[in-house]
Design a protein around this motif. Sequence first.
Motif, PDB file in Angstrom:
ATOM      1  N   ALA A   1       0.828  -1.197   0.000  1.00  0.00           N
ATOM      2  CA  ALA A   1       0.000   0.000   0.000  1.00  0.00           C
ATOM      3  C   ALA A   1       0.867   1.254   0.000  1.00  0.00           C
ATOM      4  CB  ALA A   1      -0.923  -0.012   1.212  1.00  0.00           C
ATOM      5  N   ASN A   2       2.072   1.143   0.510  1.00  0.00           N
ATOM      6  CA  ASN A   2       2.944   2.310   0.535  1.00  0.00           C
ATOM      7  C   ASN A   2       3.356   2.788  -0.844  1.00  0.00           C
ATOM      8  OD1 ASN A   2       2.887   2.413   3.240  1.00  0.00           O
ATOM      9  ND2 ASN A   2       4.824   1.351   3.558  1.00  0.00           N
ATOM     10  N   THR A   3       3.264   1.908  -1.819  1.00  0.00           N
ATOM     11  CA  THR A   3       3.678   2.348  -3.151  1.00  0.00           C
ATOM     12  C   THR A   3       2.528   2.921  -3.951  1.00  0.00           C
ATOM     13  OG1 THR A   3       3.159   0.248  -4.150  1.00  0.00           O
ATOM     14  CG2 THR A   3       5.371   0.513  -3.264  1.00  0.00           C
ATOM     15  N   ILE A   4       1.356   2.841  -3.395  1.00  0.00           N
ATOM     16  CA  ILE A   4       0.217   3.310  -4.179  1.00  0.00           C
ATOM     17  C   ILE A   4       0.169   4.827  -4.119  1.00  0.00           C
ATOM     18  CG2 ILE A   4      -2.278   3.301  -4.374  1.00  0.00           C
ATOM     19  CD1 ILE A   4      -2.292   0.540  -3.291  1.00  0.00           C
ATOM     20  N   ASN A   5       0.317   5.447  -5.290  1.00  0.00           N
ATOM     21  CA  ASN A   5       0.241   6.901  -5.335  1.00  0.00           C
ATOM     22  C   ASN A   5      -1.198   7.355  -5.304  1.00  0.00           C
ATOM     23  OD1 ASN A   5       2.901   6.672  -5.726  1.00  0.00           O
ATOM     24  ND2 ASN A   5       2.814   6.972  -7.929  1.00  0.00           N
ATOM     25  N   LYS A   6      -1.971   6.707  -6.144  1.00  0.00           N
ATOM     26  CA  LYS A   6      -3.353   7.147  -6.264  1.00  0.00           C
ATOM     27  C   LYS A   6      -4.238   5.928  -6.296  1.00  0.00           C
ATOM     28  CE  LYS A   6      -6.326   9.648  -9.419  1.00  0.00           C
ATOM     29  NZ  LYS A   6      -6.492  10.211 -10.750  1.00  0.00           N
TER      30      LYS A   6
END
Lengths: 196, 300, 163
Positions: B178-183
Amino acid sequence: MSSSAGQQQIKTLKVLGEDVWKNKVEKINSELFTLTYGTIVSQLCQDYDRDFEKINDELYKMGYNIGVRIIEDFLARTALPRCTDFNTTSEVISKVAFKVFLNLTPTIANWSQSNDAFSLIISDNPLSDFVELPIDAMKSLWYSNVYCGVLKGALEMVQLDCDVSFVSDILRGDNQTELRIKLNKVLKDEIPVIED
Amino acid sequence: MSTDNIIYPSTSDDSFKRPNHGYDYTKGAKSHTTIESSSINYPTKIYNDSLVANRKEVSLSSMAFLFQQMIIHFHKDSKTVHEFEEKLLTNGFQIGSKLLELLNFRSSINPTNSSRTSTFLSSNTNLPTPKMQSQTSYDTTSGNSSIPSNNAVISKTTTQNTISNQEAASTSHYSSIANTINKMKRRDLKILDILQFIHGTLWSYLFNHVSDDLVKSSERNNEYMIIDNNPVLTQFINNNIKNSCNYFMCGIINGFLNNAAFICKVTPHRMPTENSDERIVYLIKFDSQVLERENLRFSS
Amino acid sequence: MTIYSFWIFDKHCNCIFDKEWTIPSQPRSGTTNSKQNENVAKLLYGLIFSLRSITDKISSDPVDFLSQKNRIRSITTGKCRVHLFETATGFWFALMTDFKQDDYYDILNHIYKNIFVRFISLNYISPSDFVENEDEKGGQGIRKINNKNFINNLELFLSPLIS
């Protein structure tokens, strides 16, 4: 016990399994497989009112029905003849059968003294991806019991009467998922009845 | 007034429809433990497994055999064809509702970040410079869930600067995707959008190709059709209950749509053409409230 | 290449399918699972069975199981040739033809893989075991394959080969 000829045979089987998997098998997303199996088990839990012994039996029966047919599919794809000894059978199951149908290669271990029983250690079982068992199921449900039925049915069709059962399962909190296969006897081929 | 049909907002939590299940002061607190919700006191590894699509595959035969056994079992237990179809629908429904969450999550993982996800799934490589992560833009529209997690990333990265690379890499092994999800992908609010998602993403996920056609019925406003020229799961079943077996797939679509707050009914119909003998049309009939809602929201 | 007949035997010594082409030019002619062929089936089974047991005894043990046992491929008489294909599950496929071709292994393999397995084994309506009780074992069974898809596909496949 494995001589160099035995090693060569194992290698051939491994190559055969991988070749058939790569080239002759239509594939489908494994998560759909996992999810479908999950709904089957949860439907069984509902139908049998969480009587896990009955559910285990039902999964075994389903597996058996699959096994007697899947052996034909297996033989059609791999064109293997009947195995000459139980050692070879174990290698065929592990390196070819599991590979062709599930893209797995379980390890063979724990051969018995009389060479009539062995264990398959399955790592990365696709049926139990993302599965968590509730506490009451953990005590008595063998979630992937369908494997036992499949192996029993398939081996019976090649005249090997075996007992197949789970020894341990990661879903129950054990260290590994282990299946035990014990050969009872080799069934004799039938001969025609002589009429007068 | 109570007989008016209320148009419910598109939330997936429908507890507002049942006001009686809140705290009842005359009775006090309810103990609500089911067998399933008992605490699990052993570490399950499922929370550590990655949710990124790992493209594992099994052979079609295994799936076909399993599906057949499911059909046989349900067929045995059902007294009527309708009951059998209902069972398949319910089971497919469970799968569809799970797939809604999973596929939406996975489509939020930015594909250009794939190099990053692979770096933190292998514990030996170095983390990319933390500054890059903090630069993920906050220009994105409000209401997405990535802002709190990006905040967490920033505070984490400042501390990570002081840790050696090796340690940082190993802690990153367990940090969440989830930390890599920008949008985060926004929920589909339009009928066409979610049907496109089914036609494209869901079908490719299940069968490695998009569905053969997505059609809006010309006769009725609330009917749409998804067409499959060669239904994969039922191809080995060749007898009169074949069409009933397609209810499983209908259940998946139904579960997907219902949980996205598009109440509908899905039925399969066999419509062979010259090219494809086994062509199946999944007819999706949306509830009138869905159409009303769509008109209210999106008609200009 | 003329094919006279096609037989399938299972592991219970029963003939579960037979088809005879009487008029060579018409592939859909001939009989399927007819009663008159029952005796012929038994004789054919006995012939194959006896020859098989003899060749098993004659041949030496193979080094590894992958180099297959010395199994019969075909039996030739004055008027025709019978080609054999067997599976590890005890199914025998026999094709009675003329002498034009030496080996029909590929054709029988194709019939097994793509027609038999597809329409009989994978089809859960068709029984996987054609005997239902003890009396039908040992060559006394009477059940036959009646699956239309199987029969149609078999005819479709073999018809270009029957001239």
